[in-house]
Design a protein around this motif. Sequence first.
Motif, PDB file in Angstrom:
ATOM      1  N   ALA A 138      24.190  59.480   0.770  1.00 24.80           N
ATOM      2  CA  ALA A 138      25.584  59.059   0.740  1.00 24.80           C
ATOM      3  C   ALA A 138      25.749  57.785  -0.091  1.00 24.80           C
ATOM      4  O   ALA A 138      26.734  57.628  -0.824  1.00 24.80           O
ATOM      5  CB  ALA A 138      26.082  58.822   2.162  1.00 24.80           C
ATOM      6  N   THR A 139      24.781  56.901  -0.019  1.00 28.00           N
ATOM      7  CA  THR A 139      24.847  55.656  -0.801  1.00 28.00           C
ATOM      8  C   THR A 139      24.746  55.951  -2.290  1.00 28.00           C
ATOM      9  O   THR A 139      25.457  55.353  -3.108  1.00 28.00           O
ATOM     10  CB  THR A 139      23.727  54.700  -0.364  1.00 28.00           C
ATOM     11  OG1 THR A 139      23.810  54.462   1.049  1.00 28.00           O
ATOM     12  CG2 THR A 139      23.836  53.375  -1.099  1.00 28.00           C
ATOM     13  N   ASP A 155      25.726  58.603  -3.737  1.00 27.19           N
ATOM     14  CA  ASP A 155      27.000  59.219  -4.146  1.00 27.19           C
ATOM     15  C   ASP A 155      28.132  58.202  -4.250  1.00 27.19           C
ATOM     16  O   ASP A 155      29.269  58.572  -4.579  1.00 27.19           O
ATOM     17  CB  ASP A 155      27.394  60.312  -3.151  1.00 27.19           C
ATOM     18  CG  ASP A 155      26.464  61.522  -3.258  1.00 27.19           C
ATOM     19  OD1 ASP A 155      25.817  61.681  -4.308  1.00 27.19           O
ATOM     20  OD2 ASP A 155      26.393  62.287  -2.274  1.00 27.19           O
ATOM     21  N   GLY A 156      27.855  56.947  -3.957  1.00 25.71           N
ATOM     22  CA  GLY A 156      28.864  55.901  -4.118  1.00 25.71           C
ATOM     23  C   GLY A 156      29.594  55.514  -2.856  1.00 25.71           C
ATOM     24  O   GLY A 156      30.575  54.769  -2.928  1.00 25.71           O
ATOM     25  N   ALA A 157      29.147  55.978  -1.700  1.00 28.57           N
ATOM     26  CA  ALA A 157      29.810  55.632  -0.438  1.00 28.57           C
ATOM     27  C   ALA A 157      29.482  54.197  -0.049  1.00 28.57           C
ATOM     28  O   ALA A 157      28.338  53.750  -0.178  1.00 28.57           O
ATOM     29  CB  ALA A 157      29.368  56.588   0.663  1.00 28.57           C
ATOM     30  N   SER A 158      30.497  53.491   0.418  1.00 25.56           N
ATOM     31  CA  SER A 158      30.281  52.125   0.889  1.00 25.56           C
ATOM     32  C   SER A 158      29.666  52.153   2.281  1.00 25.56           C
ATOM     33  O   SER A 158      29.537  53.216   2.904  1.00 25.56           O
ATOM     34  CB  SER A 158      31.606  51.365   0.906  1.00 25.56           C
ATOM     35  OG  SER A 158      32.494  51.952   1.846  1.00 25.56           O
ATOM     36  N   GLU A 159      29.297  50.967   2.780  1.00 21.90           N
ATOM     37  CA  GLU A 159      28.676  50.884   4.093  1.00 21.90           C
ATOM     38  C   GLU A 159      29.637  51.368   5.179  1.00 21.90           C
ATOM     39  O   GLU A 159      29.238  52.069   6.110  1.00 21.90           O
ATOM     40  CB  GLU A 159      28.247  49.450   4.380  1.00 21.90           C
ATOM     41  CG  GLU A 159      27.205  49.327   5.476  1.00 21.90           C
ATOM     42  CD  GLU A 159      25.860  49.917   5.079  1.00 21.90           C
ATOM     43  OE1 GLU A 159      25.374  50.783   5.834  1.00 21.90           O
ATOM     44  OE2 GLU A 159      25.313  49.532   4.038  1.00 21.90           O
ATOM     45  N   PHE A 160      30.910  51.008   5.052  1.00 22.60           N
ATOM     46  CA  PHE A 160      31.897  51.456   6.039  1.00 22.60           C
ATOM     47  C   PHE A 160      32.112  52.964   5.961  1.00 22.60           C
ATOM     48  O   PHE A 160      32.295  53.623   6.988  1.00 22.60           O
ATOM     49  CB  PHE A 160      33.223  50.720   5.827  1.00 22.60           C
ATOM     50  CG  PHE A 160      33.235  49.336   6.382  1.00 22.60           C
ATOM     51  CD1 PHE A 160      33.442  49.122   7.738  1.00 22.60           C
ATOM     52  CD2 PHE A 160      33.018  48.241   5.559  1.00 22.60           C
ATOM     53  CE1 PHE A 160      33.454  47.836   8.268  1.00 22.60           C
ATOM     54  CE2 PHE A 160      33.017  46.956   6.072  1.00 22.60           C
ATOM     55  CZ  PHE A 160      33.232  46.750   7.430  1.00 22.60           C
ATOM     56  N   GLN A 161      32.105  53.526   4.778  1.00 21.87           N
ATOM     57  CA  GLN A 161      32.255  54.973   4.640  1.00 21.87           C
ATOM     58  C   GLN A 161      31.062  55.708   5.235  1.00 21.87           C
ATOM     59  O   GLN A 161      31.221  56.758   5.880  1.00 21.87           O
ATOM     60  CB  GLN A 161      32.425  55.341   3.163  1.00 21.87           C
ATOM     61  CG  GLN A 161      33.766  54.923   2.578  1.00 21.87           C
ATOM     62  CD  GLN A 161      33.860  55.189   1.090  1.00 21.87           C
ATOM     63  OE1 GLN A 161      32.860  55.124   0.367  1.00 21.87           O
ATOM     64  NE2 GLN A 161      35.069  55.485   0.606  1.00 21.87           N
ATOM     65  N   VAL A 162      29.872  55.176   5.027  1.00 20.53           N
ATOM     66  CA  VAL A 162      28.679  55.783   5.625  1.00 20.53           C
ATOM     67  C   VAL A 162      28.777  55.755   7.145  1.00 20.53           C
ATOM     68  O   VAL A 162      28.462  56.741   7.828  1.00 20.53           O
ATOM     69  CB  VAL A 162      27.405  55.041   5.160  1.00 20.53           C
ATOM     70  CG1 VAL A 162      26.189  55.537   5.924  1.00 20.53           C
ATOM     71  CG2 VAL A 162      27.195  55.230   3.671  1.00 20.53           C
ATOM     72  N   PHE A 216      31.588  55.401   9.165  1.00 19.51           N
ATOM     73  CA  PHE A 216      32.704  56.106   9.797  1.00 19.51           C
ATOM     74  C   PHE A 216      32.785  57.588   9.409  1.00 19.51           C
ATOM     75  O   PHE A 216      33.359  58.378  10.162  1.00 19.51           O
ATOM     76  CB  PHE A 216      34.023  55.414   9.441  1.00 19.51           C
ATOM     77  CG  PHE A 216      34.196  54.083  10.113  1.00 19.51           C
ATOM     78  CD1 PHE A 216      34.523  54.013  11.458  1.00 19.51           C
ATOM     79  CD2 PHE A 216      34.007  52.906   9.411  1.00 19.51           C
ATOM     80  CE1 PHE A 216      34.681  52.789  12.088  1.00 19.51           C
ATOM     81  CE2 PHE A 216      34.158  51.677  10.034  1.00 19.51           C
ATOM     82  CZ  PHE A 216      34.494  51.613  11.376  1.00 19.51           C
ATOM     83  N   ARG A 217      32.219  57.970   8.281  1.00 17.11           N
ATOM     84  CA  ARG A 217      32.310  59.367   7.842  1.00 17.11           C
ATOM     85  C   ARG A 217      31.034  60.164   8.088  1.00 17.11           C
ATOM     86  O   ARG A 217      31.084  61.398   8.125  1.00 17.11           O
ATOM     87  CB  ARG A 217      32.663  59.426   6.359  1.00 17.11           C
ATOM     88  CG  ARG A 217      34.060  58.888   6.031  1.00 17.11           C
ATOM     89  CD  ARG A 217      34.400  59.126   4.577  1.00 17.11           C
ATOM     90  NE  ARG A 217      35.743  58.638   4.252  1.00 17.11           N
ATOM     91  CZ  ARG A 217      36.304  58.755   3.051  1.00 17.11           C
ATOM     92  NH1 ARG A 217      35.637  59.348   2.053  1.00 17.11           N
ATOM     93  NH2 ARG A 217      37.516  58.287   2.850  1.00 17.11           N
ATOM     94  N   ILE A 218      29.925  59.483   8.269  1.00 21.86           N
ATOM     95  CA  ILE A 218      28.663  60.200   8.428  1.00 21.86           C
ATOM     96  C   ILE A 218      27.993  59.875   9.756  1.00 21.86           C
ATOM     97  O   ILE A 218      27.694  60.775  10.554  1.00 21.86           O
ATOM     98  CB  ILE A 218      27.703  59.860   7.253  1.00 21.86           C
ATOM     99  CG1 ILE A 218      28.308  60.324   5.934  1.00 21.86           C
ATOM    100  CG2 ILE A 218      26.338  60.514   7.473  1.00 21.86           C
ATOM    101  CD1 ILE A 218      27.496  59.954   4.719  1.00 21.86           C
ATOM    102  N   VAL A 219      27.762  58.586  10.012  1.00 21.32           N
ATOM    103  CA  VAL A 219      26.971  58.195  11.176  1.00 21.32           C
ATOM    104  C   VAL A 219      27.728  58.431  12.487  1.00 21.32           C
ATOM    105  O   VAL A 219      27.214  59.079  13.408  1.00 21.32           O
ATOM    106  CB  VAL A 219      26.546  56.721  11.052  1.00 21.32           C
ATOM    107  CG1 VAL A 219      25.809  56.278  12.328  1.00 21.32           C
ATOM    108  CG2 VAL A 219      25.652  56.541   9.838  1.00 21.32           C
ATOM    109  N   LEU A 220      28.943  57.899  12.593  1.00 21.10           N
ATOM    110  CA  LEU A 220      29.687  58.033  13.849  1.00 21.10           C
ATOM    111  C   LEU A 220      30.028  59.477  14.210  1.00 21.10           C
ATOM    112  O   LEU A 220      29.960  59.840  15.396  1.00 21.10           O
ATOM    113  CB  LEU A 220      30.960  57.178  13.799  1.00 21.10           C
ATOM    114  CG  LEU A 220      30.738  55.665  13.882  1.00 21.10           C
ATOM    115  CD1 LEU A 220      32.062  54.923  13.893  1.00 21.10           C
ATOM    116  CD2 LEU A 220      29.913  55.297  15.111  1.00 21.10           C
TER     117      LEU A 220
END
Length: 276
Positions: free
Chosen positions: A172-173, A175-182, A184-188
């Motif tokens: 995800a990183t 692909d350009g995802a920020s830490e918050f996107q990782v 809230f969109r993947i981990v949680l």
Amino acid sequence: MNRRWASLLAYLVAIPVAIAFVFPYAWMFSGAFRRTRDVLSDPLRLWPEQFDLSFLADIGRIGGVPLASYFLNSVLFTLGATVVGTVAAALGAYALVRRPDLPGFRLIRGGFMLTVMYPYMLLVIPVYIVMHTLGLLGSALGIVLFLSLGPLQFFLFEQFFRAIPKEVIEAATIDGASEFQVLFRIVLPMAMPVTATVSLIAFLLNWAQWLPVLVISRGPETYTLPVALLSLNTELGASFQGIMALAVITTLPPAIVFLIAQKRVMQGMAQGAVKG
């Protein structure tokens, strides 16, 4: 055939154990309708000699405050502390797992470990001083913030986050995802089972807390049901029927919640333990 005998043996063991656990609650419920002298003369009797409703006068108003106010405080404080504590534990555990090398993070984790072993009674003076310094004594916010502390919830999140494959986050990183996107969109979304378990555990623990509420409060206006239960036992005497009735009212909501969600709680606890 062996399975049938095993099932029969399991039921023979489980039924007496279940009765042993249910009996105190049934006795408490019955005691709310029995006079004190009847209980003392025949303590093991479950069915009341006559239904005495005098406990309604004892618990209708406690300390000049209606019983509904105590119940509302319990609900609001418990839900507020559960939401705040779950969010804080998730964010803190994720940050600790992602960046364990940051200064002070290991000390924070050690502090959480210490709070697990630290008795609540020893926190009375420090909590009072901190709340007084922050100007939160007697406030609902102070009670919610203190109840939000949850080392157990923190460790459940931490163990789950450690089990997530690093490749998922790295992909995800890239692909350009920020830490918050990782987060809230993947981990949680992956952690929803553990999040539900943590929320339920926090609710059950916070509902039963009485010492933080008693320390931070300045009057019965911010008391909860467990504190109101203590208020019925005074130096002038104790209302046995009132104590039994209020004990039933206090324990009934968490009992219902646990019975409905017990599978989720046990599965989430096991999942966090195994993955850790």
